[in-house]
Design a protein around this motif. Structure first.
Motif, PDB file in Angstrom:
ATOM      1  N   THR A   4      68.437  51.015  13.391  1.00  0.00           N
ATOM      2  CA  THR A   4      69.522  51.968  13.508  1.00  0.00           C
ATOM      3  C   THR A   4      69.819  52.192  14.974  1.00  0.00           C
ATOM      4  OG1 THR A   4      68.875  53.085  11.466  1.00  0.00           O
ATOM      5  CG2 THR A   4      70.282  54.311  12.979  1.00  0.00           C
ATOM      6  N   TYR A   5      71.083  52.025  15.365  1.00  0.00           N
ATOM      7  CA  TYR A   5      71.461  52.099  16.770  1.00  0.00           C
ATOM      8  C   TYR A   5      72.648  53.031  16.954  1.00  0.00           C
ATOM      9  CZ  TYR A   5      68.583  47.884  16.931  1.00  0.00           C
ATOM     10  OH  TYR A   5      67.550  47.001  16.814  1.00  0.00           O
ATOM     11  N   ALA A   6      72.671  53.675  18.108  1.00  0.00           N
ATOM     12  CA  ALA A   6      73.756  54.595  18.433  1.00  0.00           C
ATOM     13  C   ALA A   6      74.942  53.843  19.012  1.00  0.00           C
ATOM     14  CB  ALA A   6      73.271  55.646  19.430  1.00  0.00           C
ATOM     15  N   VAL A   7      76.124  54.396  18.789  1.00  0.00           N
ATOM     16  CA  VAL A   7      77.353  53.863  19.366  1.00  0.00           C
ATOM     17  C   VAL A   7      78.031  54.977  20.154  1.00  0.00           C
ATOM     18  CG1 VAL A   7      79.636  52.887  18.910  1.00  0.00           C
ATOM     19  CG2 VAL A   7      77.675  52.166  17.538  1.00  0.00           C
ATOM     20  N   GLU A   8      78.437  54.681  21.374  1.00  0.00           N
ATOM     21  CA  GLU A   8      79.098  55.662  22.231  1.00  0.00           C
ATOM     22  C   GLU A   8      80.535  55.245  22.494  1.00  0.00           C
ATOM     23  OE1 GLU A   8      75.318  57.303  24.870  1.00  0.00           O
ATOM     24  OE2 GLU A   8      76.622  55.750  25.695  1.00  0.00           O
ATOM     25  N   VAL A   9      81.419  56.224  22.538  1.00  0.00           N
ATOM     26  CA  VAL A   9      82.818  55.992  22.867  1.00  0.00           C
ATOM     27  C   VAL A   9      83.163  56.839  24.078  1.00  0.00           C
ATOM     28  CG1 VAL A   9      85.200  56.089  22.066  1.00  0.00           C
ATOM     29  CG2 VAL A   9      83.367  55.577  20.444  1.00  0.00           C
ATOM     30  N   ALA A  10      83.635  56.206  25.132  1.00  0.00           N
ATOM     31  CA  ALA A  10      84.083  56.923  26.326  1.00  0.00           C
ATOM     32  C   ALA A  10      85.604  57.033  26.278  1.00  0.00           C
ATOM     33  CB  ALA A  10      83.651  56.189  27.589  1.00  0.00           C
ATOM     34  N   ALA A  11      86.114  58.246  26.494  1.00  0.00           N
ATOM     35  CA  ALA A  11      87.556  58.459  26.418  1.00  0.00           C
ATOM     36  C   ALA A  11      87.989  59.407  27.533  1.00  0.00           C
ATOM     37  CB  ALA A  11      87.955  59.031  25.063  1.00  0.00           C
ATOM     38  N   ALA A  12      89.225  59.244  27.970  1.00  0.00           N
ATOM     39  CA  ALA A  12      89.825  60.120  28.968  1.00  0.00           C
ATOM     40  C   ALA A  12      91.285  60.319  28.600  1.00  0.00           C
ATOM     41  CB  ALA A  12      89.702  59.520  30.372  1.00  0.00           C
ATOM     42  N   ALA A  13      91.708  61.576  28.559  1.00  0.00           N
ATOM     43  CA  ALA A  13      93.099  61.909  28.225  1.00  0.00           C
ATOM     44  C   ALA A  13      93.530  61.252  26.919  1.00  0.00           C
ATOM     45  CB  ALA A  13      94.025  61.491  29.365  1.00  0.00           C
ATOM     46  N   ASP A  14      92.649  61.316  25.925  1.00  0.00           N
ATOM     47  CA  ASP A  14      92.932  60.788  24.586  1.00  0.00           C
ATOM     48  C   ASP A  14      93.105  59.272  24.554  1.00  0.00           C
ATOM     49  OD1 ASP A  14      92.881  63.356  23.464  1.00  0.00           O
ATOM     50  OD2 ASP A  14      94.989  63.685  23.951  1.00  0.00           O
ATOM     51  N   VAL A  15      92.621  58.577  25.569  1.00  0.00           N
ATOM     52  CA  VAL A  15      92.657  57.114  25.612  1.00  0.00           C
ATOM     53  C   VAL A  15      91.226  56.594  25.647  1.00  0.00           C
ATOM     54  CG1 VAL A  15      93.406  55.070  26.881  1.00  0.00           C
ATOM     55  CG2 VAL A  15      94.869  57.099  26.813  1.00  0.00           C
ATOM     56  N   THR A  16      90.913  55.634  24.778  1.00  0.00           N
ATOM     57  CA  THR A  16      89.572  55.063  24.740  1.00  0.00           C
ATOM     58  C   THR A  16      89.353  54.159  25.946  1.00  0.00           C
ATOM     59  OG1 THR A  16      89.669  55.073  22.320  1.00  0.00           O
ATOM     60  CG2 THR A  16      87.926  53.770  23.340  1.00  0.00           C
ATOM     61  N   ASP A  17      88.307  54.464  26.723  1.00  0.00           N
ATOM     62  CA  ASP A  17      88.001  53.682  27.922  1.00  0.00           C
ATOM     63  C   ASP A  17      87.029  52.543  27.633  1.00  0.00           C
ATOM     64  OD1 ASP A  17      89.547  55.538  29.271  1.00  0.00           O
ATOM     65  OD2 ASP A  17      87.825  56.761  29.837  1.00  0.00           O
ATOM     66  N   ALA A  18      86.027  52.814  26.800  1.00  0.00           N
ATOM     67  CA  ALA A  18      84.998  51.803  26.538  1.00  0.00           C
ATOM     68  C   ALA A  18      84.255  52.145  25.260  1.00  0.00           C
ATOM     69  CB  ALA A  18      84.029  51.706  27.708  1.00  0.00           C
ATOM     70  N   LEU A  19      83.643  51.124  24.692  1.00  0.00           N
ATOM     71  CA  LEU A  19      82.814  51.243  23.493  1.00  0.00           C
ATOM     72  C   LEU A  19      81.460  50.626  23.816  1.00  0.00           C
ATOM     73  CD1 LEU A  19      82.390  51.675  20.389  1.00  0.00           C
ATOM     74  CD2 LEU A  19      83.399  49.400  20.078  1.00  0.00           C
ATOM     75  N   ARG A  20      80.376  51.358  23.518  1.00  0.00           N
ATOM     76  CA  ARG A  20      79.042  50.828  23.830  1.00  0.00           C
ATOM     77  C   ARG A  20      78.113  50.963  22.631  1.00  0.00           C
ATOM     78  NH1 ARG A  20      75.397  52.870  28.893  1.00  0.00           N
ATOM     79  NH2 ARG A  20      75.556  54.872  27.768  1.00  0.00           N
ATOM     80  N   LEU A  21      77.479  49.845  22.280  1.00  0.00           N
ATOM     81  CA  LEU A  21      76.427  49.814  21.273  1.00  0.00           C
ATOM     82  C   LEU A  21      75.092  49.830  22.011  1.00  0.00           C
ATOM     83  CD1 LEU A  21      75.350  49.343  18.350  1.00  0.00           C
ATOM     84  CD2 LEU A  21      75.551  46.881  18.826  1.00  0.00           C
ATOM     85  N   LEU A  22      74.280  50.862  21.786  1.00  0.00           N
ATOM     86  CA  LEU A  22      72.988  51.009  22.460  1.00  0.00           C
ATOM     87  C   LEU A  22      71.893  50.347  21.630  1.00  0.00           C
ATOM     88  CD1 LEU A  22      73.258  54.700  23.678  1.00  0.00           C
ATOM     89  CD2 LEU A  22      73.435  52.636  25.061  1.00  0.00           C
ATOM     90  N   LEU A  23      71.314  49.294  22.160  1.00  0.00           N
ATOM     91  CA  LEU A  23      70.268  48.560  21.456  1.00  0.00           C
ATOM     92  C   LEU A  23      68.880  48.968  21.921  1.00  0.00           C
ATOM     93  CD1 LEU A  23      71.936  45.043  21.624  1.00  0.00           C
ATOM     94  CD2 LEU A  23      71.903  46.612  19.677  1.00  0.00           C
ATOM     95  N   SER A  24      68.798  49.646  23.067  1.00  0.00           N
ATOM     96  CA  SER A  24      67.519  50.042  23.639  1.00  0.00           C
ATOM     97  C   SER A  24      67.749  51.225  24.565  1.00  0.00           C
ATOM     98  CB  SER A  24      66.896  48.868  24.408  1.00  0.00           C
ATOM     99  OG  SER A  24      65.819  49.306  25.222  1.00  0.00           O
TER     100      SER A  24
END
Length: 207
Positions: A4-24
């Motif tokens: 089971t891994y976490a997923v992070e979404v970075a956003a600024a001004a309602d725009v998605t900047d990046a998507l990250r899948l954390l494996l460690s």
């Protein structure tokens, strides 16, 4: 490894900047382009979103099931930067986010820990980024101008006094065998000392 891994979404001004899948939990000390099966290093987008899915669940799904799940969740992206769901049951094995400013090709990177193990996968939507360009000038010579690949982003012909004689953005482009060419047939040749200005795309950096 399965888990089971976490997923992070970075956003600024309602725009998605990046998507990250954390494996460690280990910090990434180096980044490397994530190669796709077709040899490219970017995910192509033509529907304004990107999804990360468990491939084991994906191959077990029928196309109709995948389409139904997509339609159900894509509408949620109008109100939130991301949505999670299960492809084959109640277990969450997929996440979908809006893709920055929309369609295009976005680079993906593996993050490696100090011991060389994978620690994360990042999709960069290049929102907080600027292009790195290099402009050079050479003496102008009449005839077709050709370029290989997509690195050349601008071609202009300038008079000796710097006046703009031609902006190649207004010319048609012909692509043959991976070489794109633009041909200019002026009524009169540019004056002696005119130059061809070439702008090349070298990559991008975050701001």
């Amino acid at each position: 490894m399965p888990g089971t891994y976490a997923v992070e979404v970075a956003a600024a001004a309602d725009v998605t900047d990046a998507l990250r899948l954390l494996l460690s939990e280990a910090p990434a000390v180096s980044w490397h382009p994530a190669e796709f099966t077709d040899g490219t290093h970017g995910v192509g987008v033509d529907a304004g979103n990107v999804a990360l899915l468990d491939v084991g669940s994906l191959v077990e799904c029928q196309a109709q099931r995948i389409e139904a799940v997509f339609q159900e969740h894509v509408e949620r992206l109008m109100e939130t930067p991301g949505t999670m769901f299960g492809l084959t049951g109640e277990v969450v094995d997929a996440v979908m986010v809006s893709s920055g400013y929309g369609d295009g090709t976005y680079p993906c990177y593996w993050g490696l820990a100090a011991d060389g193990s994978l620690t994360s996968l990042v999709v960069d939507f290049r929102v907080l980024a600027e292009k790195i360009l290099r402009t050079s000038r050479v003496p102008f010579q009449p005839g077709p101008v050709s370029s290989r690949g997509e690195d050349i982003t601008g071609l202009r012909v300038l008079a000796p006094d710097g006046a703009l004689l031609l902006d190649a953005d207004y010319l048609g482009t012909f692509i043959t065998g991976g070489i794109s060419s633009k041909t200019w047939n002026p009524d009169a040749l540019p004056p002696p000392g005119s130059v061809l200005e070439v702008t090349e795309y070298l990559g991008y950096r975050h701001i």
